[in-house]
Scaffold this active site. Structure first.
Site, PDB file in Angstrom:
ATOM      1  N   GLY A  90       1.912   5.275   1.145  1.00  0.00           N
ATOM      2  CA  GLY A  90       1.973   6.391   2.181  1.00  0.00           C
ATOM      3  C   GLY A  90       2.819   5.894   3.125  1.00  0.00           C
ATOM      4  O   GLY A  90       3.746   5.119   3.112  1.00  0.00           O
ATOM      5  N   GLY A 127       8.894   3.407  -0.665  1.00  0.00           N
ATOM      6  CA  GLY A 127       9.608   4.686  -0.185  1.00  0.00           C
ATOM      7  C   GLY A 127      10.079   4.753   1.315  1.00  0.00           C
ATOM      8  O   GLY A 127      10.736   5.520   1.757  1.00  0.00           O
ATOM      9  N   PHE A 128       9.591   3.922   2.119  1.00  0.00           N
ATOM     10  CA  PHE A 128       9.846   3.571   3.441  1.00  0.00           C
ATOM     11  C   PHE A 128      10.432   2.069   3.785  1.00  0.00           C
ATOM     12  O   PHE A 128       9.899   1.305   2.823  1.00  0.00           O
ATOM     13  CB  PHE A 128       8.608   3.624   4.092  1.00  0.00           C
ATOM     14  N   HIS A 173       7.570  -8.008  -3.285  1.00  0.00           N
ATOM     15  CA  HIS A 173       6.342  -8.394  -3.917  1.00  0.00           C
ATOM     16  C   HIS A 173       6.358  -9.833  -4.765  1.00  0.00           C
ATOM     17  O   HIS A 173       6.858  -9.854  -5.818  1.00  0.00           O
ATOM     18  CB  HIS A 173       5.760  -7.255  -5.116  1.00  0.00           C
ATOM     19  N   GLU A 176       4.256 -11.657  -5.751  1.00  0.00           N
ATOM     20  CA  GLU A 176       2.927 -11.925  -6.638  1.00  0.00           C
ATOM     21  C   GLU A 176       3.406 -11.544  -8.004  1.00  0.00           C
ATOM     22  O   GLU A 176       3.171 -12.038  -9.053  1.00  0.00           O
ATOM     23  CB  GLU A 176       1.705 -11.447  -6.057  1.00  0.00           C
ATOM     24  N   CYS A 223       5.477  -5.704   1.644  1.00  0.00           N
ATOM     25  CA  CYS A 223       5.745  -4.030   1.589  1.00  0.00           C
ATOM     26  C   CYS A 223       4.957  -3.321   2.559  1.00  0.00           C
ATOM     27  O   CYS A 223       5.599  -3.547   3.566  1.00  0.00           O
ATOM     28  CB  CYS A 223       4.957  -4.087  -0.001  1.00  0.00           C
ATOM     29  N   PHE A 224       4.073  -2.615   2.408  1.00  0.00           N
ATOM     30  CA  PHE A 224       3.573  -1.893   3.639  1.00  0.00           C
ATOM     31  C   PHE A 224       3.042  -2.713   4.379  1.00  0.00           C
ATOM     32  O   PHE A 224       3.289  -2.376   5.759  1.00  0.00           O
ATOM     33  CB  PHE A 224       2.393  -1.193   2.842  1.00  0.00           C
ATOM     34  N   ASN A 234       8.287  -1.599  -4.782  1.00  0.00           N
ATOM     35  CA  ASN A 234       7.781  -0.379  -4.960  1.00  0.00           C
ATOM     36  C   ASN A 234       7.483   0.268  -3.392  1.00  0.00           C
ATOM     37  O   ASN A 234       6.381  -0.081  -2.993  1.00  0.00           O
ATOM     38  CB  ASN A 234       6.336  -0.363  -5.640  1.00  0.00           C
ATOM     39  N   GLN A 246       6.121  -3.171   6.765  1.00  0.00           N
ATOM     40  CA  GLN A 246       6.396  -2.046   7.568  1.00  0.00           C
ATOM     41  C   GLN A 246       5.326  -1.951   8.963  1.00  0.00           C
ATOM     42  O   GLN A 246       5.648  -1.674   9.999  1.00  0.00           O
ATOM     43  CB  GLN A 246       6.192  -1.046   6.843  1.00  0.00           C
ATOM     44  N   GLY A 296       0.784  -0.998  -0.020  1.00  0.00           N
ATOM     45  CA  GLY A 296       0.021   0.097  -0.027  1.00  0.00           C
ATOM     46  C   GLY A 296       0.837   1.234  -0.084  1.00  0.00           C
ATOM     47  O   GLY A 296       1.977   1.252   0.141  1.00  0.00           O
TER      48      GLY A 296
END
Length: 379
Positions: free
Chosen positions: A233, A303-304, A349, A351, A259-260, A301, A263, A231
């Site tokens: 943000g 940025g954090f 990722h 998938e 990914c998100f 993908n 985090q 995700g």
């Protein structure tokens, strides 16, 4: 300004690139990033993790195969803006149902074609990701200094809570393909359509839930396992997801995050997260499993990243945890797991609809955890 110079890409540090308008006419703002993938532009455009980002493609020719109804990762194009070097003049594929340029116009996505995508990429590699704006048509007629100030006034990605904006508003179910083996509750923080499909291929019935679902909402399904998706943000802003995951971990349910979701898992374990200067975006990132030494080329993908000690186990409220994977380019954390509980995550990722598929076995690992947990309950 000529027709060939009908658009401007303006960065917050004052750098300006001139080019031709591509897609919808108007203006847009977002975080300027680049994607190094040589294929999969439709998957990139429709990935919810790119919400509020202007994406530049380093591959020089974009749009050759047009667009189709099978490859989108969500219900619409998600990027805030699009930067390419040379748009294809003709879409040539038996699968194509339209051109990329037309799809961008129909969905109101402002883009630009510039001859200097290499210069843009080098600039971002030197200066880091930053805010930007694309201005085409009448919007490009304003003085450049004024446009720079407008870019500087646009929202930053730090502190942005975007998962709830791109998530499904209502739960839905992706049925298992073939015999049903497991039920998984998947929290949609910006999920891509290929993710539940990969689980369905393995006999998993996937119940996709909104981003703000509570632990009670998740556990009410009595799932065999729980999944937190990718995700957009800042994970520090998604406290609702951290709280929900802590409830899931308290209940002892097998957990897998990507990914998100990685985090959020890190923050649920008491770790911090931070914004990467450059971020990872593309399908060529080398990630090493610290336990086996195996290196997977993987799709990214983000940025954090999670801030965690990579040398040995660390304490968490759920027992010892450890870093399982690291990025070989910059050493950042790419995977976590709890040593004594069935919970793990990765930053990339598995998938990867457009490839690579080195890491697809992680879904099998999730199924193994669910099978093992089921046996423990039976005993």
């Amino acid at each position: 300004m000529s027709a060939q110079d009908s658009a401007l890409l303006v960065l917050e540090d004052g750098r300006v690139f001139r080019g031709a308008g591509y897609g919808a006419e108007g203006e847009t703002f977002g975080e300027m990033v680049f994607n190094t993938g040589m294929t999969g532009y439709q998957e990139t455009l429709t990935d919810p993790s790119y919400a509020r980002q202007i994406v530049a493609m380093t591959s020089p020719h974009i749009g050759n195969t047009g667009v189709n109804e099978d490859d989108p990762e969500s219900r619409r194009i998600q990027v805030a803006g699009y930067v390419v070097r040379e748009p294809a003049r003709v879409a040539s594929s038996w699968r194509a149902t339209g051109s990329l340029g037309a799809a961008l116009r129909e969905q109101g996505v402002v883009g630009i074609a510039i001859p200097g995508t290499r210069a843009l990429t080098r600039h971002l590699r030197d200066r880091g990701a930053m805010r930007a704006g694309i201005f085409s048509g009448a919007a490009a007629a304003a003085p450049e200094a004024e446009l720079v100030e407008r870019v500087k006034a646009s929202p930053s990605m730090e502190g942005a809570d975007l998962a709830r904006d791109v998530s499904t508003p209502e739960p839905y179910v992706v049925p298992a393909i073939g015999e049903k083996r497991f039920t998984v509750a998947a929290v949609d923080l910006g999920i891509k359509s290929m993710t539940p499909h990969r689980m369905a291929e393995r006999g998993v019935e996937v119940h996709v839930l909104p981003a703000t679902s509570s632990a009670e909402d998740i556990l009410r399904l009595d799932p065999d396992g729980v999944f937190f998706s990718n995700g957009p943000g800042d994970p520090a802003a998604a406290t609702y997801a951290v709280d929900a995951l802590r409830g899931v971990l308290d209940a002892g349910k097998p957990f897998f995050g990507i990914c998100f979701g990685n985090q959020i898992f890190g923050r649920a374990l008491g770790l911090g997260t931070y914004k990467l200067r450059f971020g990872h975006r593309g399908i060529n990132q080398p990630v090493q499993d610290r336990g086996t030494g195996r290196v997977d080329v993987s799709a990214h993908n983000h940025g954090f990243a999670v801030e965690a000690p990579v040398d040995g186990p660390f304490d968490t409220p759920y027992g010892p945890g450890e870093v399982t994977h690291v990025n070989l380019n910059d050493g950042c954390v790419e995977g976590l797991r709890l040593i004594d509980r069935p919970a793990f995550s990765v930053q990339y990722h598995p998938e990867a609809a457009a490839g690579p598929h080195d890491a697809s076995g992680l879904f099998d690992r999730f199924c193994e955890l669910m099978q093992g947990s089921r046996k423990e309950v039976a005993e």
